[in-house]
Design a protein around this motif. Structure first.
Motif, PDB file in Angstrom:
ATOM      1  N   ASP A 112       0.845  -1.200   0.000  1.00 36.06           N
ATOM      2  CA  ASP A 112       0.000   0.000   0.000  1.00 36.06           C
ATOM      3  C   ASP A 112       0.878   1.246   0.000  1.00 36.06           C
ATOM      4  O   ASP A 112       1.757   1.387   0.866  1.00 36.06           O
ATOM      5  CB  ASP A 112      -0.914   0.015   1.232  1.00 36.06           C
ATOM      6  N   LEU A 139       1.919   1.411   8.187  1.00 35.59           N
ATOM      7  CA  LEU A 139       0.654   1.217   7.470  1.00 35.59           C
ATOM      8  C   LEU A 139       0.588  -0.171   6.841  1.00 35.59           C
ATOM      9  O   LEU A 139      -0.455  -0.831   6.844  1.00 35.59           O
ATOM     10  CB  LEU A 139       0.492   2.275   6.374  1.00 35.59           C
ATOM     11  N   ASN A 140       1.717  -0.614   6.284  1.00 34.34           N
ATOM     12  CA  ASN A 140       1.739  -1.894   5.595  1.00 34.34           C
ATOM     13  C   ASN A 140       1.835  -3.086   6.542  1.00 34.34           C
ATOM     14  O   ASN A 140       1.364  -4.175   6.214  1.00 34.34           O
ATOM     15  CB  ASN A 140       2.905  -1.930   4.599  1.00 34.34           C
ATOM     16  N   ASN A 200      -7.381  -3.360   9.247  1.00 29.18           N
ATOM     17  CA  ASN A 200      -8.546  -2.877   8.496  1.00 29.18           C
ATOM     18  C   ASN A 200      -9.155  -3.950   7.603  1.00 29.18           C
ATOM     19  O   ASN A 200     -10.130  -3.688   6.901  1.00 29.18           O
ATOM     20  CB  ASN A 200      -8.145  -1.664   7.644  1.00 29.18           C
ATOM     21  N   ASN A 201      -8.585  -5.128   7.626  1.00 29.34           N
ATOM     22  CA  ASN A 201      -9.086  -6.253   6.838  1.00 29.34           C
ATOM     23  C   ASN A 201      -9.964  -7.128   7.739  1.00 29.34           C
ATOM     24  O   ASN A 201      -9.465  -7.717   8.699  1.00 29.34           O
ATOM     25  CB  ASN A 201      -7.911  -7.069   6.287  1.00 29.34           C
ATOM     26  N   ASP A 209      -1.812  -1.468   9.740  1.00 28.37           N
ATOM     27  CA  ASP A 209      -3.126  -0.948   9.350  1.00 28.37           C
ATOM     28  C   ASP A 209      -3.834  -1.824   8.323  1.00 28.37           C
ATOM     29  O   ASP A 209      -5.036  -2.075   8.434  1.00 28.37           O
ATOM     30  CB  ASP A 209      -2.985   0.471   8.787  1.00 28.37           C
ATOM     31  N   ARG A 210      -3.096  -2.273   7.309  1.00 28.01           N
ATOM     32  CA  ARG A 210      -3.795  -2.988   6.236  1.00 28.01           C
ATOM     33  C   ARG A 210      -4.300  -4.350   6.696  1.00 28.01           C
ATOM     34  O   ARG A 210      -5.206  -4.904   6.086  1.00 28.01           O
ATOM     35  CB  ARG A 210      -2.944  -3.095   4.974  1.00 28.01           C
ATOM     36  N   HIS A 211      -3.760  -4.884   7.789  1.00 30.65           N
ATOM     37  CA  HIS A 211      -4.298  -6.119   8.361  1.00 30.65           C
ATOM     38  C   HIS A 211      -5.426  -5.807   9.349  1.00 30.65           C
ATOM     39  O   HIS A 211      -6.449  -6.488   9.359  1.00 30.65           O
ATOM     40  CB  HIS A 211      -3.196  -6.906   9.054  1.00 30.65           C
TER      41      HIS A 211
END
Length: 654
Positions: free
Chosen positions: A58, A86-87, A94-95, A90-92
């Motif tokens: 991301d 973030l990588n 937010n999943n 956050d991306r986990h």
């Protein structure tokens, strides 16, 4: 460089093991042909390869340029903005399919267990990022982190990455002098530490070490203390020292990540001191993410379903490569352990594997040789059937240890991936592609995608396959160190001056006829005896095969007739008495295995080896001990500062 076929006999006699078909079916790279095709394309068009890797991450903002410049001045995705936190978080979080997945299983040496989901990790990282912000720390500032393997340590580091604050981790247990040197050299504005740590049943008072390190001039304005051990007396300096838990209790739970250029400095880690004064190696945050994501994905085959344990201490860059960034970026469940992996009993590592049903295990050759010493019967008392991949990095993994780990720990069905990397490479440019390449005991595998490696003489001319030479890398790659902190000239002179246009690893290696690389050790650890170039790895491997030997290190000593002669330092089973008979038996074994030219001139029986906390034997110190001189280089990286004093005494008395 001379070709000494007898000196590389162990390579010529090596056997190949194919990965089991059940593993291949679930691997990202499933055949040697597939590896070769992707590798060739990545060298011919590195822009396309790294662009494809970048597509899996991301980005805050992404420019079209992928690679700019060449060695030593290069940049990946210049002008593009990304954030490691973030990588990795956050991306986990937010999943919906991953947010409640366990990011960390934690186990302390004292038996304490905890777990942390990606959603919980996300909340805590944001809170600590606000703590850092409230102390006025911002992008480009440096903080020193003096903590052991704890969930809080990872929270701290991810919060730094979120804010663009450059962190420098220091092994918990280093002396006040070692810690102070790193704090002062990096101009750190804050220190984040634990009050104490458990190590082999003892309590290490880390905050006391911090206080001692901060005597005199420095730039530190704040010390944040996590009270790991509740009943440990922890002096606090008013106005400077703050309690981690109290700060977290009142910190806001949301904090936006700072957009960072892919090439902005992200972390600073000092070399372990195996070759003189430690250097502060600077890695770019975004580049580190890009490369470690690729290494972790393809060399470890990390997937959603994995329970993965890398035993490395957070003070060792391996934990940053394959856990903090690589492991979390791929969203796996990680196990972290505080303390010694053979304490409070010799089967502790096996016990943890069995408890969490770990299927991918990563450790150092010294750890595997330790397990070998404890014996096969101990391993058989645990259920290790979950293990599908075992990886190694740090020192050469000798074939005997490789075969033992393959048979006993891996049950003859796990893939063994012996890799090679350095603090400076920020990853492992050499490794097996576990579902594609054959395994050879002692080999470091093949070049990773986008990395062009070669074996050359000291003038940069390629040597024939099967001939020892200097290992170099001809292409820039994202995790390669960008600088030595505060000393650009040292960076250029150490790594790029000898052979223009190439990164000089300082390691000796052989490429075999199958394209596998065998890293023999530092160039200084390849001994030239009367024209024969002999790898210390091969001599040490021969010595370790003797039933009485626990560990061995061989170094060169100047000789008026032969130029140099090998001298061995050996630790033996405590049930065996060291005597002249054993020394002669060990010399005879080396002669039988390699040749008379490799016979150690002397064998010193010692109770300890000088090691870094990552398990590397500091052979430079062994050479200096033989010379009878004062140790000239840095000694702050020693795991046990008393070991050197004991070693000198034992050698003088022998």
């Amino acid at each position: 460089m001379m070709d000494a076929p007898n000196g590389v006999d162990f390579i010529q006699k090596s056997k190949s093991f194919r990965p089991p078909s059940s593993y291949v079916e679930q691997s990202y790279i499933t055949s040697a042909d597939m590896y070769s095709e992707i590798y060739r394309a990545s060298i011919e068009d590195p822009v396309a390869f790294w662009s494809d890797i970048a597509d899996e991450l991301d980005w805050v903002h992404r420019e079209q340029t992928v690679i700019e410049g060449s060695l030593p001045d290069f940049r990946f995705f210049p002008g593009s903005q990304i954030n490691v936190s973030l990588n990795c978080v956050d991306r986990h979080a937010n999943n919906p399919l991953r947010r409640n997945k366990v990011a960390f299983f934690f186990e302390g040496e004292n038996g304490e267990t905890r777990s942390l989901t990606y959603l919980q990790l996300h909340r805590n990282v944001q809170k600590f990022a606000n703590v850092l912000h409230n102390f006025g720390l911002a992008k480009g500032d440096v903080v020193s982190v003096y903590m052991q393997n704890l969930p809080e340590t990872y929270i701290v580091l991810l919060a730094c990455l979120r804010m663009g604050i450059i962190y420098n981790t220091v092994f918990a247990g280093f002396s006040p002098e070692a810690l102070r040197e790193r704090i002062v050299t990096s101009n750190a504005k804050a220190v984040i530490c634990s009050n104490g740590s458990y190590r082999r049943g003892k309590v290490l008072a880390l905050k006391e070490t911090v206080d001692a390190a901060l005597q005199g001039e420095h730039a530190v304005r704040h010390v944040i203390v996590f009270n790991r051990i509740a009943d440990l007396a922890t002096p606090m300096v008013q106005g400077r020292d703050y309690d981690y838990t109290e700060l977290m209790r009142t910190a806001p739970a949301t904090c936006d990540a700072v957009p960072l250029d892919c090439n902005d400095p992200g972390l600073l880690i000092f070399t372990s001191g195996t070759s003189g004064k430690p250097k502060g190696i600077v890695h770019a945050g975004g580049g580190f993410l890009l490369g470690t994501y690729a290494y972790s994905k393809y060399q470890l085959d990390l997937r959603d379903e994995d329970v993965y344990w890398n035993t490395a201490d957070i003070g060792w860059l391996t934990a940053h490569i394959f856990v903090l960034v690589g492991g979390l970026a791929l969203g796996v469940t990680n196990v972290i352990y505080e303390g010694a992996i053979d304490h409070p009993h010799q089967g502790r590592l096996y016990e943890i594997v069995e408890r969490y049903q770990i299927n991918k295990l990563f450790s150092a050759p010294t750890a595997f040789r330790m397990l070998m010493k404890y014996g096969e019967a101990l391993a058989q008392t645990y259920d290790l059937s979950s293990i599908r991949l075992i990886a190694s990095v740090g020192e050469p993994l000798n074939p005997e240890a490789w075969n033992w780990v393959y048979r006993v720990v891996g049950g003859g069905h796990a893939v063994i991936n012996n890799t090679w990397g350095q603090t400076e490479t920020g990853g492992t440019p050499l490794a097996s592609l576990p579902g594609a390449t054959a395994m050879k005991p002692g080999s470091c595998g093949v070049p990773f995608f986008g990395h062009s490696l070669d074996v050359v003489d000291h003038e940069g001319r390629p040597v024939k396959d099967g001939t020892p030479g200097l290992l170099i890398i001809r292409t820039p790659f994202p995790t390669l160190a960008r600088d030595v902190f505060g000393n650009r000239n040292r960076y250029l002179q150490n790594y790029f001056e000898q052979i223009p246009g190439a990164y000089i690893t300082g390691d000796s290696a052989i490429r075999d006829h199958d394209g596998h690389y065998w890293v023999l050790g530092r160039v200084d650890d390849v001994i030239n005896v009367a024209g024969h170039r002999i790898s210390t790895m091969e001599m040490e491997s021969s010595l370790i095969q003797h039933e009485s030997v626990v560990e061995a290190a061989v170094v060169a000593q100047p000789d008026a007739i032969k130029g140099t002669v090998p001298v061995a330092f050996v630790t033996i089973d405590n049930r065996v008495l060291p005597d002249d008979g054993l020394a002669k038996a060990l010399q005879l074994k080396v002669i039988e295995d390699i040749g008379s030219f490799a016979k150690p001139e002397r064998i010193h029986f010692v109770s300890v080896m000088p090691k870094t906390r990552s398990g590397k034997i500091m052979r430079r110190m062994l050479r200096e001990v033989l010379e009878g001189s004062v140790i000239q280089g840095d000694i702050t990286g020693l795991e046990d500062s008393d070991a050197l004093t004991m070693l000198i005494s034992e050698v003088q008395d022998s």
